[in-house]
Structure formats: structure tokens, C-alpha cells
Design a protein around this motif. Structure first.
Motif, PDB file in Angstrom:
ATOM      1  N   ALA A  36       0.796  -1.234   0.000  1.00 26.00           N
ATOM      2  CA  ALA A  36       0.000   0.000   0.000  1.00 26.00           C
ATOM      3  C   ALA A  36       0.829   1.285   0.000  1.00 26.00           C
ATOM      4  CB  ALA A  36      -1.001   0.006   1.155  1.00 26.00           C
ATOM      5  N   ALA A  37       2.040   1.211  -0.530  1.00 22.57           N
ATOM      6  CA  ALA A  37       2.866   2.417  -0.656  1.00 22.57           C
ATOM      7  C   ALA A  37       2.569   3.133  -1.979  1.00 22.57           C
ATOM      8  CB  ALA A  37       4.344   2.076  -0.567  1.00 22.57           C
ATOM      9  N   GLY A  38       1.815   2.470  -2.858  1.00 17.89           N
ATOM     10  CA  GLY A  38       1.505   3.043  -4.160  1.00 17.89           C
ATOM     11  C   GLY A  38       2.233   2.340  -5.304  1.00 17.89           C
ATOM     12  N   LYS A  39       2.969   1.289  -4.943  1.00 17.03           N
ATOM     13  CA  LYS A  39       3.762   0.518  -5.911  1.00 17.03           C
ATOM     14  C   LYS A  39       2.975   0.038  -7.118  1.00 17.03           C
ATOM     15  CE  LYS A  39       4.787  -2.807  -3.656  1.00 17.03           C
ATOM     16  NZ  LYS A  39       4.624  -4.154  -3.328  1.00 17.03           N
ATOM     17  N   VAL A  42       9.587   2.176  -3.493  1.00 15.84           N
ATOM     18  CA  VAL A  42       8.451   3.048  -3.190  1.00 15.84           C
ATOM     19  C   VAL A  42       7.975   2.745  -1.778  1.00 15.84           C
ATOM     20  CG1 VAL A  42       6.107   3.689  -3.874  1.00 15.84           C
ATOM     21  CG2 VAL A  42       7.774   3.055  -5.623  1.00 15.84           C
ATOM     22  N   THR A  43       7.951   3.766  -0.931  1.00 11.57           N
ATOM     23  CA  THR A  43       7.572   3.528   0.454  1.00 11.57           C
ATOM     24  C   THR A  43       6.692   4.666   0.977  1.00 11.57           C
ATOM     25  OG1 THR A  43       8.450   2.889   2.612  1.00 11.57           O
ATOM     26  CG2 THR A  43       9.683   4.564   1.404  1.00 11.57           C
ATOM     27  N   GLU A  65       3.697  11.997   1.446  1.00 11.71           N
ATOM     28  CA  GLU A  65       3.178  13.361   1.256  1.00 11.71           C
ATOM     29  C   GLU A  65       2.850  13.650  -0.206  1.00 11.71           C
ATOM     30  OE1 GLU A  65       3.418  15.761   4.015  1.00 11.71           O
ATOM     31  OE2 GLU A  65       3.868  13.994   5.242  1.00 11.71           O
ATOM     32  N   LEU A  66       2.811  12.607  -1.046  1.00 11.27           N
ATOM     33  CA  LEU A  66       2.583  12.833  -2.481  1.00 11.27           C
ATOM     34  C   LEU A  66       1.254  12.232  -2.910  1.00 11.27           C
ATOM     35  CD1 LEU A  66       6.024  11.724  -4.017  1.00 11.27           C
ATOM     36  CD2 LEU A  66       5.252  14.072  -3.619  1.00 11.27           C
ATOM     37  N   ASP A  67       0.554  12.926  -3.832  1.00 12.41           N
ATOM     38  CA  ASP A  67      -0.599  12.238  -4.415  1.00 12.41           C
ATOM     39  C   ASP A  67      -0.074  11.358  -5.553  1.00 12.41           C
ATOM     40  OD1 ASP A  67      -0.325  13.792  -6.691  1.00 12.41           O
ATOM     41  OD2 ASP A  67      -1.971  15.136  -6.173  1.00 12.41           O
ATOM     42  N   ILE A  68      -0.977  10.539  -6.101  1.00 10.19           N
ATOM     43  CA  ILE A  68      -0.510   9.524  -7.032  1.00 10.19           C
ATOM     44  C   ILE A  68       0.104  10.132  -8.296  1.00 10.19           C
ATOM     45  CG2 ILE A  68      -2.775   9.052  -8.097  1.00 10.19           C
ATOM     46  CD1 ILE A  68      -0.068   6.500  -7.163  1.00 10.19           C
ATOM     47  N   ASP A  69      -0.487  11.244  -8.789  1.00 14.26           N
ATOM     48  CA  ASP A  69       0.045  11.852 -10.013  1.00 14.26           C
ATOM     49  C   ASP A  69       1.476  12.353  -9.800  1.00 14.26           C
ATOM     50  OD1 ASP A  69      -2.325  11.320 -11.247  1.00 14.26           O
ATOM     51  OD2 ASP A  69      -3.136  13.347 -11.034  1.00 14.26           O
ATOM     52  N   ALA A  70       1.703  12.987  -8.653  1.00 10.33           N
ATOM     53  CA  ALA A  70       3.038  13.509  -8.353  1.00 10.33           C
ATOM     54  C   ALA A  70       4.034  12.353  -8.212  1.00 10.33           C
ATOM     55  CB  ALA A  70       3.003  14.347  -7.085  1.00 10.33           C
ATOM     56  N   ALA A  71       3.594  11.262  -7.597  1.00  9.19           N
ATOM     57  CA  ALA A  71       4.478  10.107  -7.418  1.00  9.19           C
ATOM     58  C   ALA A  71       4.845   9.495  -8.774  1.00  9.19           C
ATOM     59  CB  ALA A  71       3.804   9.068  -6.522  1.00  9.19           C
ATOM     60  N   VAL A  72       3.876   9.417  -9.680  1.00  9.97           N
ATOM     61  CA  VAL A  72       4.132   8.842 -11.015  1.00  9.97           C
ATOM     62  C   VAL A  72       5.126   9.715 -11.784  1.00  9.97           C
ATOM     63  CG1 VAL A  72       3.071   8.375 -13.274  1.00  9.97           C
ATOM     64  CG2 VAL A  72       1.951   7.569 -11.170  1.00  9.97           C
ATOM     65  N   VAL A  73       4.956  11.031 -11.697  1.00  9.70           N
ATOM     66  CA  VAL A  73       5.882  11.950 -12.391  1.00  9.70           C
ATOM     67  C   VAL A  73       7.308  11.702 -11.907  1.00  9.70           C
ATOM     68  CG1 VAL A  73       6.573  14.381 -12.573  1.00  9.70           C
ATOM     69  CG2 VAL A  73       4.171  13.728 -12.910  1.00  9.70           C
ATOM     70  N   ARG A  74       7.473  11.551 -10.593  1.00 12.75           N
ATOM     71  CA  ARG A  74       8.831  11.322 -10.051  1.00 12.75           C
ATOM     72  C   ARG A  74       9.380   9.963 -10.461  1.00 12.75           C
ATOM     73  NH1 ARG A  74       9.357  14.392  -4.339  1.00 12.75           N
ATOM     74  NH2 ARG A  74       7.908  16.044  -4.907  1.00 12.75           N
ATOM     75  N   ALA A  75       8.506   8.964 -10.493  1.00 10.33           N
ATOM     76  CA  ALA A  75       8.964   7.623 -10.875  1.00 10.33           C
ATOM     77  C   ALA A  75       9.446   7.624 -12.328  1.00 10.33           C
ATOM     78  CB  ALA A  75       7.835   6.614 -10.677  1.00 10.33           C
ATOM     79  N   ILE A  76       8.682   8.265 -13.201  1.00 15.11           N
ATOM     80  CA  ILE A  76       9.065   8.326 -14.622  1.00 15.11           C
ATOM     81  C   ILE A  76      10.381   9.089 -14.782  1.00 15.11           C
ATOM     82  CG2 ILE A  76       8.406   9.326 -16.878  1.00 15.11           C
ATOM     83  CD1 ILE A  76       5.459   8.554 -16.111  1.00 15.11           C
ATOM     84  N   ALA A  77      10.534  10.173 -14.015  1.00 16.70           N
ATOM     85  CA  ALA A  77      11.785  10.947 -14.072  1.00 16.70           C
ATOM     86  C   ALA A  77      12.978  10.086 -13.643  1.00 16.70           C
ATOM     87  CB  ALA A  77      11.670  12.196 -13.210  1.00 16.70           C
TER      88      ALA A  77
END
Ligand code: C5P
Length: 201
Positions: free
Chosen positions: A12-15, A124-125, A183-195
Motif C-alpha cells: 500500500a505504498a503506491g507501488k 516506493v515507500t 506526502e505525495l498524491d498519485i500523479d506527483a508520485a508517477v511523475v517522479r517515478a518516470i523521471a
């Protein structure tokens, strides 16, 4: 060309959501390796001996009903501590990782054990409280009656079992990019993962 993205982290970290979005972005295949352990855990609850279940696992078992239930999650983390179960699932995961066209694998030990040579690794944590809150809301939305405190206790129990087992414990690979989604919503987390993946390409 084969290109492997390893995404590990606790429940449930968003992985899962991040892995799906990253796979879609790059046009890669996606394997949720937790499903392998869940399928074995489910069979154990049905009375099948877990090592035999892992050795005989078939693709259609990953689509069995009820794999997302909390009972099956706990059973999955129990069978995941058995070295022979883990060993029986290695080849399938490695073959998937090297498929043509690229692959995202998400799990607990992808960057450390299954694909130490992965071209990109993410860990991802998020805090246990944030993860339990998300899982509680997911279950609530599915109509599952439970209390936040129970979900938090189960989250901690599963984390503890996953992080302290002798074989392939949950931990970030030394070369993984750590992404804390507390502290991130899912969209922000995805942007960072892609980067992070782009930086490795
Ligand atoms: O990710 P998911 O919650 O579906 O995983 C269920 C359980 O399977 C985890 O708690 C963990 O014990 C186990 N697992 C594992 N290694 C993986 C993926 C999942 O040990 N690569």
C-alpha cells in the motif's frame, strides 16, 4: 531490446498504481509479482501444500478470484517466507523481466534478488500509518467492514514478516531510487517515478 524496471516496497505504498502507470508510459509489460505469492497463499488456504502449489503454478492461477483479500495477503506473506516457494518462482519472474519490449516488475525483492541487473530500480515507500489509511479506504470502498486499527496492525504484521525473513527480506537495493509517497498524491508520485527511470535510460 530488453529493459527492466524493478519497483519494490511495502504494501500500500503506491507501488502497484505507480508500476502500471510507468509501464503504460514506456509501453512496457507489467508483472505484479505479489500475485504469484497470493496465488500460492490462496491455494494453501484451500489445503494445497505451498511448495507443490508454487512448483505447479500456472498463468491462469494469477487470475483466480479473491487474490486481493486480506486473508490471502496474510497467507501470501507466510508462504513467501518459505525458501523453496521463492525458488520455484524465480525463473518465471526472470524470463518475464527479459521479455522483448521492456518490463516493469513490482514486488519486494526484484531489485535485490530477482533482477539485480535491472536498468532502473525504485523503492516506493510511505509511513505505516499512511499506508494503512489508504488500504482502509480501499477496503471501505469495496464494502469490506473493518477498522483502521485492524488494518494498521495487519500492515505492521506483514511489514515485520517481510522485512525480517531470512530469505530475500524486504529492503531497498543499494542502487535504488527511494520514493516516499507519504506526502505525495498519485500523479506527483508517477511523475517522479518516470523521471527516475528516464535518468537511468
Ligand atoms: O505486493 P502484495 O501485497 O500483493 O504481496 C503479497 C505478499 O507477497 C507480500 O506481503 C510478500 O510477503 C510477498 N511478496 C514477496 N516478494 C515479492 C512480492 C510479494 O515476498 N516479490
Amino acid at each position: 531490446m530488453a529493459f527492466t524496471i524493478a519497483i519494490d516496497g511495502p504494501a500500500a505504498a503506491g507501488k502497484g498504481t505507480i508500476s502500471q502507470a510507468v509501464a503504460r508510459h514506456f509501453g512496457f509489460g507489467h508483472l505484479d509479482t505479489g500475485l504469484l505469492y497470493r496465488a500460492v497463499g490462496r491455494q494453501m488456504l484451500d489445503g494445497v501444500e505451498p511448495v507443490a502449489a508454487a512448483r505447479g503454478l500456472m498463468a491462469e492461477d494469477l487470475e483466480a478470484e479473491g487474490l486481493r483479500s486480506p486473508d490471502v495477503a496474510q497467507a501470501a506473506s507466510k508462504v513467501a517466507a518459505i525458501p523453496e516457494v521463492r525458488a520455484a518462482l524465480v525463473d518465471f519472474q526472470r524470463a518475464y523481466a527479459r521479455r522483448a519490449g521492456g518490463a516493469v516488475l513490482d514486488g519486494r525483492d526484484i531489485g535485490t534478488v530477482i533482477c539485480p541487473e535491472a536498468e532502473a530500480k525504485l523503492f516506493v515507500t510511505a509511513s505505516p500509518e499512511v499506508r494503512a489509511r489508504r488500504r482502509y479506504e480501499e477496503l471501505h470502498a469495496q464494502g469490506v467492514e473493518t477498522a483502521y486499527e485492524i488494518v494498521l496492525a495487519e500492515t505492521r504484521e506483514r511489514d515485520h514478516r517481510d522485512a525480517t525473513r531470512a530469505d530475500a527480506p524486504l529492503r531497498p537495493a543499494e542502487d535504488a531510487v527511494v520514493l516516499d509517497t507519504s506526502e505525495l498524491d498519485i500523479d506527483a508520485a508517477v511523475v517522479r517515478a518516470i523521471a527516475a527511470v528516464d535518468a537511468a535510460r
